[in-house]
Design an enzyme around this catalytic site. Structure first.
Site, short mmCIF file in Angstrom:
data_model
loop_
_atom_site.label_atom_id
_atom_site.label_comp_id
_atom_site.label_asym_id
_atom_site.label_seq_id
_atom_site.Cartn_x
_atom_site.Cartn_y
_atom_site.Cartn_z
N TRP A 20 0.81 -1.23 0.00
CA TRP A 20 0.00 0.00 0.00
C TRP A 20 0.84 1.28 0.00
O TRP A 20 1.78 1.42 0.77
CB TRP A 20 -0.89 0.01 1.25
CG TRP A 20 -1.51 1.34 1.50
CD1 TRP A 20 -1.03 2.36 2.28
CD2 TRP A 20 -2.73 1.83 0.94
NE1 TRP A 20 -1.88 3.43 2.25
CE2 TRP A 20 -2.94 3.14 1.44
CE3 TRP A 20 -3.69 1.28 0.07
CZ2 TRP A 20 -4.05 3.90 1.09
CZ3 TRP A 20 -4.80 2.05 -0.28
CH2 TRP A 20 -4.96 3.34 0.24
N MET A 21 0.43 2.23 -0.83
CA MET A 21 1.05 3.56 -0.84
C MET A 21 -0.04 4.62 -0.84
O MET A 21 -1.05 4.47 -1.51
CB MET A 21 1.90 3.70 -2.11
CG MET A 21 2.36 5.11 -2.39
SD MET A 21 3.42 5.21 -3.86
CE MET A 21 2.19 5.45 -5.15
N ASP B 207 0.09 9.22 0.16
CA ASP B 207 0.71 10.51 -0.21
C ASP B 207 2.19 10.47 -0.60
O ASP B 207 2.99 9.80 0.06
CB ASP B 207 0.67 11.47 0.99
CG ASP B 207 -0.64 11.52 1.70
OD1 ASP B 207 -1.59 10.86 1.26
OD2 ASP B 207 -0.72 12.23 2.70
N GLN C 277 3.93 7.68 1.78
CA GLN C 277 3.23 6.98 2.86
C GLN C 277 3.12 5.52 2.45
O GLN C 277 2.60 5.21 1.37
CB GLN C 277 1.83 7.58 3.06
CG GLN C 277 1.84 8.94 3.72
CD GLN C 277 2.20 8.83 5.20
OE1 GLN C 277 1.38 8.53 6.02
NE2 GLN C 277 3.47 9.07 5.52
N TRP D 94 -4.21 0.57 3.99
CA TRP D 94 -3.57 1.51 4.92
C TRP D 94 -3.33 0.84 6.26
O TRP D 94 -4.14 -0.01 6.69
CB TRP D 94 -4.49 2.72 5.07
CG TRP D 94 -3.84 3.88 5.75
CD1 TRP D 94 -3.06 4.84 5.17
CD2 TRP D 94 -3.93 4.22 7.14
NE1 TRP D 94 -2.65 5.74 6.11
CE2 TRP D 94 -3.16 5.39 7.33
CE3 TRP D 94 -4.55 3.65 8.25
CZ2 TRP D 94 -3.02 6.01 8.57
CZ3 TRP D 94 -4.41 4.27 9.49
CH2 TRP D 94 -3.65 5.43 9.64
N ARG E 120 -1.06 18.11 11.15
CA ARG E 120 -0.14 17.24 10.42
C ARG E 120 0.29 17.76 9.05
O ARG E 120 -0.23 18.73 8.55
CB ARG E 120 -0.75 15.86 10.25
CG ARG E 120 -2.10 15.84 9.54
CD ARG E 120 -2.57 14.39 9.41
NE ARG E 120 -3.85 14.29 8.73
CZ ARG E 120 -5.02 14.25 9.35
NH1 ARG E 120 -5.09 14.30 10.66
NH2 ARG E 120 -6.13 14.16 8.65
N ASP E 121 1.23 17.02 8.48
CA ASP E 121 1.69 17.18 7.10
C ASP E 121 2.52 18.46 6.88
O ASP E 121 2.22 19.27 6.00
CB ASP E 121 0.52 17.13 6.10
CG ASP E 121 -0.40 15.95 6.34
OD1 ASP E 121 0.06 14.96 6.93
OD2 ASP E 121 -1.58 16.02 5.95
N GLU F 54 -5.55 18.97 4.60
CA GLU F 54 -4.34 18.15 4.74
C GLU F 54 -3.28 18.61 3.74
O GLU F 54 -3.58 19.30 2.76
CB GLU F 54 -4.67 16.66 4.49
CG GLU F 54 -5.75 16.12 5.41
CD GLU F 54 -6.04 14.63 5.21
OE1 GLU F 54 -6.14 13.91 6.21
OE2 GLU F 54 -6.18 14.17 4.06
N TRP G 122 -9.57 8.80 -1.27
CA TRP G 122 -9.80 8.05 -0.02
C TRP G 122 -11.13 7.30 -0.02
O TRP G 122 -11.30 6.32 0.71
CB TRP G 122 -9.72 8.98 1.19
CG TRP G 122 -8.31 9.19 1.65
CD1 TRP G 122 -7.61 10.36 1.66
CD2 TRP G 122 -7.40 8.19 2.14
NE1 TRP G 122 -6.34 10.16 2.12
CE2 TRP G 122 -6.18 8.84 2.43
CE3 TRP G 122 -7.49 6.83 2.36
CZ2 TRP G 122 -5.07 8.16 2.93
CZ3 TRP G 122 -6.38 6.14 2.86
CH2 TRP G 122 -5.19 6.81 3.13
#
Ligand code: FRU
Length: 504
Positions: free
Chosen positions: A50-51, A53, A69, A77, A177-178, A229, A313
């Protein structure tokens, strides 16, 4: 009962059967038709698992680094790591070992990386400049999120976490985050933009370790249908040399065609405050499958080079691939439009090197391309100019006898309409298979389309990147036919080029 030898033979043969096909890497007993048909030729995908961002995109000494990610243990995920790949041409990627693993502060969420040329962090130990990544630690129990550092003194091959982590906490916000960090030359300091709920917070720092709060941005501005995000902040320029600051903000859900999407704001930034006069929401990509994208740091030619995660998503974990899940978009160059009102996206110049010329004959009144190896191969670029002086609608369909995807332009409605409901998308609970993009033709009545198809992805660049529409398709049987036709008799195709895109 199976005797010992029999058992060993049975296990061995199961392993051999299980490893015979890339489709089967994760689940030896399940054979999926899809994976090898769906794996793109010229887009980055992880070898397995899984990948999501893109992370830490930074250029250093001939290499474009792409972290991402990554869940190395499953095709959905899970506890997040930073996967790693490098490329010297943005087309061929070499996947390297996982760069960042979860630790006692938590999982490794999205973030960025910089070359700390002046060693402001003091992390440099050898001859090489030190690369520093600034990422979010996520505590899996409490979901608390804080910003941390890791550094590499060997051109990104190995990474150490900073012992003073985390370097930035925010007690008020759970979603925090991010971080994307840039060097702001005019004020000689680092600037961080980081997402917090439905706002973007700005901070400054002399050394990446101590951060001063500058501003929060976003209340009452832009789209707020979901959490904000993966921000990015950079200066964009047009052909006349006019400049503006751009702030990208990914939002999920609430995108322009359902689920995930990336909006942007154009304005000014003086090292302290980002300001915009923008009142309407602007989307970087109008399709449903481009999310969490940001630009490269330290790009050697000063370009704003962008890459996004080519999924949504709403259904990313359900797409019908097994061994690997998700691809990145094409690397794209972002510029300011001549009227300074839009971000224009074009495939990075490097992509031209993998396009092999293969002209097809066409009739200006319509065309049907069958039995063409380029179309059958499923990895190609179609460039065409359609003239709407005489006709009101025109359609491009790509499919086979039983299914397909259609792009239509309707001049009366000033709308591009894409229908992928018959393109293997039945797992999609969001049901956003009718993609609508408002678009008014320029005065010459021409629709200029550049369409990059790569097995399971389609990226449409309208009028040299004024609009971009990225979407996935999962043909049950490979698509092998292209048709372009219009609502009524008449000449409407002005030009058409079909090229194979081949990264070999
Ligand atoms: C965006 C995102 C980020 C987060 C990461 C977790 O797709 O939700 O906000 O850091 O994915 O994998």
């Amino acid at each position: 009962m199976i005797k010992k030898n029999g058992l060993i033979i049975l296990i061995l043969s199961l392993i051999i059967i299980g490893c015979s096909n890339e489709d089967d890497l994760n689940e030896p007993s399940v054979v999926t038709v899809g994976d090898s048909n769906y794996r793109p030729e010229y887009h980055f995908t992880p070898e397995e698992n899984w990948m999501n961002d893109p992370n830490g995109m930074v250029y250093y000494k001939g290499e474009y680094h792409l972290f991402f990610q990554y869940n190395p243990n499953a095709n959905v995920w899970g506890p997040m790591h930073w996967g790693h790949a490098v490329s010297n041409d943005l087309v061929n990627w070499e996947e390297l070992p996982v760069a960042l693993y979860p630790d006692n502060l938590g999982n490794i969420f999205s973030g960025s990386a910089v070359v700390d040329t002046h060693n402001t962090t003091g992390f440099k130990t050898g001859e090489e400049d030190v690369l520093v990544s600034i990422f979010t630690h996520q505590n899996p129990e409490t979901n608390e999120q804080y910003q941390s550092l890791a550094f590499s003194n060997d051109r990104g091959r190995t990474w150490d976490k900073y012992e003073g982590n985390p370097v930035l906490v925010n007690e008020e916000k759970t979603d925090f985050r991010d971080p994307k960090v840039i060097w702001h030359d005019d004020t000689q300091q680092w600037i961080m933009v980081v997402a917090a709920g439905q706002e973007i917070l700005f901070y400054s720092s002399p050394n990446l370790k101590e951060w001063k709060f500058l501003q929060s941005f976003g209340q009452g501005l832009g789209a707020h249908g979901g959490v904000w995000e993966c921000p990015d902040l950079f200066m964009v320029e047009n052909e006349n040399g006019d400049e503006k600051w751009a702030l990208l903000v990914s939002i999920n859900p609430g995108g322009p065609n359902g689920g995930s999407g990336t909006q942007y704001f154009l304005g000014s930034f003086d090292g302290k405050t980002f300001q915009t006069n923008q009142t309407e929401t602007k989307w970087l990509d109008h399709g449903p499958d481009n999310y969490a994208g940001v630009t490269w740091s330290n790009e050697p030619n000063g370009r704003n080079l962008f890459i996004g995660w080519m999924s949504n998503w709403a259904y990313a974990q359900d797409v019908p691939t097994k061994a690997w899940r998700s691809a990145m978009t094409l690397p794209r160059r972002l510029k300011l439009s001549q009227d300074e009102d839009l971000i224009i996206s074009r495939p990075a110049e490097e992509m031209n090197s993998v396009v092999t010329t293969d002209l097809v004959e066409f009739k200006s009144t319509g065309v049907e391309i069958q039995d063409n190896p380029v179309v059958k191969g499923g990895s190609f670029k179609l460039k065409t100019k359609l003239d709407f002086s005489e006709v009101n609608t025109a359609q491009i369909s790509y499919g086979n006898r039983t299914s397909g995807v259609t792009l239509q332009y309707d001049k009366g409605a000033s709308e591009i309409f894409i229908d992928r409901s018959d393109a293997g998308f039945d797992f999609n609970n969001l049901n956003n298979n009718n993609i609508r993009v408002p678009y008014v033709l320029p005065e010459n009545n021409e629709l200029d389309l550049e369409i990059w198809v790569d097995k399971s992805s389609v990226e449409v660049f309208v009028n040299s990147g004024e609009r971009v529409i990225t979407f996935l398709v999962f043909p049950g049987t490979p698509f092998d036919e292209l048709r372009i036709h219009s609502s009524k008799e008449g000449e409407f195709i002005k030009s058409l080029e079909l090229n194979k895109v081949d990264s070999e």
